[in-house]
Scaffold this motif. Sequence first.
Motif, PDB file in Angstrom:
ATOM      1  N   THR A 118       0.833  -1.206   0.000  1.00 40.64           N
ATOM      2  CA  THR A 118       0.000   0.000   0.000  1.00 40.64           C
ATOM      3  C   THR A 118       0.866   1.253   0.000  1.00 40.64           C
ATOM      4  O   THR A 118       0.613   2.209  -0.746  1.00 40.64           O
ATOM      5  CB  THR A 118      -0.920  -0.006   1.234  1.00 40.64           C
ATOM      6  OG1 THR A 118      -1.745  -1.175   1.202  1.00 40.64           O
ATOM      7  CG2 THR A 118      -1.814   1.215   1.239  1.00 40.64           C
ATOM      8  N   THR A 119       1.913   1.235   0.822  1.00 42.88           N
ATOM      9  CA  THR A 119       2.811   2.391   0.894  1.00 42.88           C
ATOM     10  C   THR A 119       3.518   2.618  -0.432  1.00 42.88           C
ATOM     11  O   THR A 119       3.569   3.749  -0.948  1.00 42.88           O
ATOM     12  CB  THR A 119       3.850   2.182   2.010  1.00 42.88           C
ATOM     13  OG1 THR A 119       3.170   2.033   3.259  1.00 42.88           O
ATOM     14  CG2 THR A 119       4.810   3.366   2.092  1.00 42.88           C
ATOM     15  N   TRP A 120       4.054   1.554  -1.006  1.00 38.35           N
ATOM     16  CA  TRP A 120       4.812   1.682  -2.258  1.00 38.35           C
ATOM     17  C   TRP A 120       3.931   2.154  -3.401  1.00 38.35           C
ATOM     18  O   TRP A 120       4.318   3.039  -4.169  1.00 38.35           O
ATOM     19  CB  TRP A 120       5.447   0.348  -2.632  1.00 38.35           C
ATOM     20  CG  TRP A 120       6.453  -0.174  -1.648  1.00 38.35           C
ATOM     21  CD1 TRP A 120       7.075   0.518  -0.649  1.00 38.35           C
ATOM     22  CD2 TRP A 120       6.935  -1.512  -1.561  1.00 38.35           C
ATOM     23  NE1 TRP A 120       7.913  -0.301   0.055  1.00 38.35           N
ATOM     24  CE2 TRP A 120       7.848  -1.563  -0.493  1.00 38.35           C
ATOM     25  CE3 TRP A 120       6.682  -2.675  -2.275  1.00 38.35           C
ATOM     26  CZ2 TRP A 120       8.517  -2.727  -0.128  1.00 38.35           C
ATOM     27  CZ3 TRP A 120       7.344  -3.845  -1.923  1.00 38.35           C
ATOM     28  CH2 TRP A 120       8.256  -3.871  -0.862  1.00 38.35           C
ATOM     29  N   LEU A 121       2.768   1.550  -3.538  1.00 34.31           N
ATOM     30  CA  LEU A 121       1.925   1.865  -4.687  1.00 34.31           C
ATOM     31  C   LEU A 121       1.330   3.267  -4.585  1.00 34.31           C
ATOM     32  O   LEU A 121       1.121   3.934  -5.607  1.00 34.31           O
ATOM     33  CB  LEU A 121       0.826   0.808  -4.825  1.00 34.31           C
ATOM     34  CG  LEU A 121       1.349  -0.590  -5.217  1.00 34.31           C
ATOM     35  CD1 LEU A 121       0.241  -1.631  -5.113  1.00 34.31           C
ATOM     36  CD2 LEU A 121       1.940  -0.575  -6.617  1.00 34.31           C
ATOM     37  N   ARG A 122       1.078   3.733  -3.390  1.00 26.70           N
ATOM     38  CA  ARG A 122       0.605   5.104  -3.231  1.00 26.70           C
ATOM     39  C   ARG A 122       1.701   6.112  -3.542  1.00 26.70           C
ATOM     40  O   ARG A 122       1.420   7.254  -3.904  1.00 26.70           O
ATOM     41  CB  ARG A 122       0.090   5.313  -1.806  1.00 26.70           C
ATOM     42  CG  ARG A 122      -1.264   4.667  -1.540  1.00 26.70           C
ATOM     43  CD  ARG A 122      -1.670   4.822  -0.097  1.00 26.70           C
ATOM     44  NE  ARG A 122      -2.987   4.224   0.152  1.00 26.70           N
ATOM     45  CZ  ARG A 122      -3.497   4.017   1.368  1.00 26.70           C
ATOM     46  NH1 ARG A 122      -2.799   4.374   2.446  1.00 26.70           N
ATOM     47  NH2 ARG A 122      -4.691   3.474   1.496  1.00 26.70           N
ATOM     48  N   ALA A 123       2.947   5.675  -3.389  1.00 27.65           N
ATOM     49  CA  ALA A 123       4.082   6.568  -3.647  1.00 27.65           C
ATOM     50  C   ALA A 123       4.560   6.483  -5.087  1.00 27.65           C
ATOM     51  O   ALA A 123       5.629   7.005  -5.420  1.00 27.65           O
ATOM     52  CB  ALA A 123       5.233   6.230  -2.696  1.00 27.65           C
ATOM     53  N   ASP A 124       3.797   5.820  -5.963  1.00 26.77           N
ATOM     54  CA  ASP A 124       4.171   5.665  -7.375  1.00 26.77           C
ATOM     55  C   ASP A 124       5.565   5.054  -7.509  1.00 26.77           C
ATOM     56  O   ASP A 124       6.471   5.604  -8.142  1.00 26.77           O
ATOM     57  CB  ASP A 124       4.127   7.017  -8.104  1.00 26.77           C
ATOM     58  CG  ASP A 124       2.702   7.478  -8.349  1.00 26.77           C
ATOM     59  OD1 ASP A 124       1.808   6.617  -8.385  1.00 26.77           O
ATOM     60  OD2 ASP A 124       2.498   8.691  -8.488  1.00 26.77           O
ATOM     61  N   LEU A 125       5.737   3.891  -6.897  1.00 27.38           N
ATOM     62  CA  LEU A 125       7.005   3.172  -6.956  1.00 27.38           C
ATOM     63  C   LEU A 125       7.435   2.966  -8.404  1.00 27.38           C
ATOM     64  O   LEU A 125       6.628   2.569  -9.254  1.00 27.38           O
ATOM     65  CB  LEU A 125       6.845   1.812  -6.272  1.00 27.38           C
ATOM     66  CG  LEU A 125       8.078   0.914  -6.198  1.00 27.38           C
ATOM     67  CD1 LEU A 125       9.062   1.455  -5.169  1.00 27.38           C
ATOM     68  CD2 LEU A 125       7.663  -0.515  -5.842  1.00 27.38           C
ATOM     69  N   LEU A 126       8.699   3.242  -8.697  1.00 32.73           N
ATOM     70  CA  LEU A 126       9.238   3.024 -10.041  1.00 32.73           C
ATOM     71  C   LEU A 126       9.495   1.533 -10.241  1.00 32.73           C
ATOM     72  O   LEU A 126      10.277   0.924  -9.507  1.00 32.73           O
ATOM     73  CB  LEU A 126      10.533   3.812 -10.225  1.00 32.73           C
ATOM     74  CG  LEU A 126      11.216   3.667 -11.591  1.00 32.73           C
ATOM     75  CD1 LEU A 126      10.321   4.218 -12.699  1.00 32.73           C
ATOM     76  CD2 LEU A 126      12.568   4.391 -11.588  1.00 32.73           C
ATOM     77  N   VAL A 127       8.829   0.935 -11.228  1.00 30.67           N
ATOM     78  CA  VAL A 127       8.940  -0.503 -11.471  1.00 30.67           C
ATOM     79  C   VAL A 127       9.990  -0.746 -12.545  1.00 30.67           C
ATOM     80  O   VAL A 127       9.846  -0.262 -13.674  1.00 30.67           O
ATOM     81  CB  VAL A 127       7.589  -1.096 -11.913  1.00 30.67           C
ATOM     82  CG1 VAL A 127       7.715  -2.606 -12.096  1.00 30.67           C
ATOM     83  CG2 VAL A 127       6.507  -0.770 -10.897  1.00 30.67           C
ATOM     84  N   PRO A 128      11.063  -1.476 -12.248  1.00 29.84           N
ATOM     85  CA  PRO A 128      12.074  -1.760 -13.268  1.00 29.84           C
ATOM     86  C   PRO A 128      11.486  -2.577 -14.420  1.00 29.84           C
ATOM     87  O   PRO A 128      10.458  -3.251 -14.270  1.00 29.84           O
ATOM     88  CB  PRO A 128      13.129  -2.575 -12.502  1.00 29.84           C
ATOM     89  CG  PRO A 128      12.870  -2.301 -11.056  1.00 29.84           C
ATOM     90  CD  PRO A 128      11.402  -2.064 -10.941  1.00 29.84           C
ATOM     91  N   ASP A 129      12.159  -2.534 -15.542  1.00 33.20           N
ATOM     92  CA  ASP A 129      11.697  -3.211 -16.754  1.00 33.20           C
ATOM     93  C   ASP A 129      12.106  -4.679 -16.745  1.00 33.20           C
ATOM     94  O   ASP A 129      12.775  -5.171 -17.650  1.00 33.20           O
ATOM     95  CB  ASP A 129      12.272  -2.501 -17.985  1.00 33.20           C
ATOM     96  CG  ASP A 129      11.772  -3.111 -19.294  1.00 33.20           C
ATOM     97  OD1 ASP A 129      10.662  -3.679 -19.293  1.00 33.20           O
ATOM     98  OD2 ASP A 129      12.503  -3.027 -20.294  1.00 33.20           O
ATOM     99  N   THR A 130      11.705  -5.405 -15.705  1.00 35.25           N
ATOM    100  CA  THR A 130      11.974  -6.835 -15.664  1.00 35.25           C
ATOM    101  C   THR A 130      10.994  -7.556 -16.582  1.00 35.25           C
ATOM    102  O   THR A 130       9.875  -7.086 -16.804  1.00 35.25           O
ATOM    103  CB  THR A 130      11.860  -7.381 -14.234  1.00 35.25           C
ATOM    104  OG1 THR A 130      10.620  -6.936 -13.659  1.00 35.25           O
ATOM    105  CG2 THR A 130      13.007  -6.884 -13.368  1.00 35.25           C
ATOM    106  N   PRO A 131      11.395  -8.710 -17.134  1.00 43.92           N
ATOM    107  CA  PRO A 131      10.527  -9.395 -18.090  1.00 43.92           C
ATOM    108  C   PRO A 131       9.146  -9.714 -17.514  1.00 43.92           C
ATOM    109  O   PRO A 131       9.022 -10.255 -16.418  1.00 43.92           O
ATOM    110  CB  PRO A 131      11.312 -10.683 -18.394  1.00 43.92           C
ATOM    111  CG  PRO A 131      12.740 -10.322 -18.149  1.00 43.92           C
ATOM    112  CD  PRO A 131      12.709  -9.364 -16.995  1.00 43.92           C
ATOM    113  N   GLY A 132       8.128  -9.361 -18.281  1.00 45.29           N
ATOM    114  CA  GLY A 132       6.759  -9.706 -17.915  1.00 45.29           C
ATOM    115  C   GLY A 132       6.159  -8.890 -16.794  1.00 45.29           C
ATOM    116  O   GLY A 132       5.048  -9.201 -16.339  1.00 45.29           O
TER     117      GLY A 132
END
Length: 547
Positions: A118-132
């Motif tokens: 919840t904390t990460w997603l509300r903070a717009d966590l940067l998601v690396p370009d891992t496969p899939g």
Amino acid sequence: MDAVPADIVGGDIDAAADDLIAGLEAEPWGHVAPSVYETARLVALAPWLDGHVERISYLLETQRADGGWGPPQGYALVPTLSATEALVATLRSGTAAQRGHEVAHLATAATRGLQALTTWLRADLLVPDTPGADLIVPSLVAALNEHLDHATEPRLEPWQGVRLGLPAGMDGTRLVQVRHAMAAGAELPDKLLHFLEVLGPAPRRAAGIRPVGPGPVGASPAATAAWVASADAPSPTEPALTYLASVARGGPVPCPLPITVFESAWVVSGLARAGLRTTAPPSIVARLSAAMDPAGTPTGAGLPADADTTSVALYALGQLGQPVDHRGLWTYETADGFCTWPGEDGFSVTTNAHVLDAFGHHVRSSPEPARRYVTAIDRLTVTLREHQMPDGQWQDRWHASPYYATMCCTLALGDFGRSPLAVEAVARAVDWVLSSQRPDGSWGRWGGTAEETAYALHVLLTARPGAAGVGAALRRGYTFLLGAAGQKPDPPLWYGKELYHPAAIVRAAVLAALHLARQRPEKTAATVATAVPKPRQAGGKAVISDA
């Protein structure tokens, strides 16, 4: 398998390399550390599979203090989503206590995971370009939201109706498209079979999908479990069930697996390049040779062929003195260089560095190489130099550490680059490595590791003779590597569904660095760089000698 074996201090690196090669034969599927993501998917998808209790225990034991799982930063999102969803699903099933786990422990871990997410997603966590990631993240977020809509377990009631959002820039459109295609009976591209577990019920015994090789679907325990769906197979010896039983016997499972060609190619080529006296058994030579076809070779059974694995396998076979046909690599040529596979969404500098290795070795070994290969070498030299960062490092989409990408590009340009651009690029890479050494002599993105220190030493060993500071940095890095012997394993840094750790490949890189550094603190870089190992035959086995 530790990156630095405890008995290597003052010991025989050649013998350690022989032990490593023997391990490739003993476990031909590959040496990969357990995966939180993959283990959690088996908890959710295959509670009937032996080792279920041990898999839940593994998730409980590996949870971080902040409630997440896995590596730092955005790399934690996928494993944390997977582990949290698996624990919540187990609580909803009502089977936790029956299987020997205290419900309170599972609920506490699940709640901590939900709080972190919840904390990460509300903070717009940067998601690396891992496969899939654009398939996995929406799938698991949707699954968790469905669980929370029906959270009747008392310890989860405070979360009832809570909705997790998607990270910025991710909308789940591709997941919907792929699921619709699967439900309509469309044939999926081979690379999507690796992520079969995110496609809902449609993959269950889908007629258009078949296990390959030793039994996996998509070189993934989770994808295989999604296809198998239950233990009620027509035969208990069905290859897919046999594969799952084998990889899951001890509880936690790795991914990808098998990585047969990938592991053999990287280990053999890395040791050979360093001049280690390694003996490659005929079975490994045959394995690499048999994997080659006109379209190239995949990392392992169940994955599509790719230019990265193909080029390293070609380079390894060339080092072993085996006749090889490089024409398959032209399949991957594009206007910008070489793609990892046709239609790749992105650009990999390490794939292009490995193609330069394969073509460079071919040209150097051929009396009259075709002009096309020489032209490609010149073009790849320019391409790699253009992708070098302003500070001298390279970064890549298949490894989280810039030290790996910088090593791959530096070695390829140092050995096979044919212009002053290559010399300049190598010098700039050396300067960056020198500037980023840690006070304890190590190198690393998040902290000093044996793996990344080995890569940095490889870069420094290509330095121009007399380069300022190289000797002292080499000695400090070498001392760190020896001190790392027998210590805790390095963290996962290689790109997969989540970051993973191919232990034998990392160990080969460390042994090669130790060997080269032990040969030279005073030797010139030119001597090391030109000591290209010559293949010979002995006793029916291909031998790489530094003689």
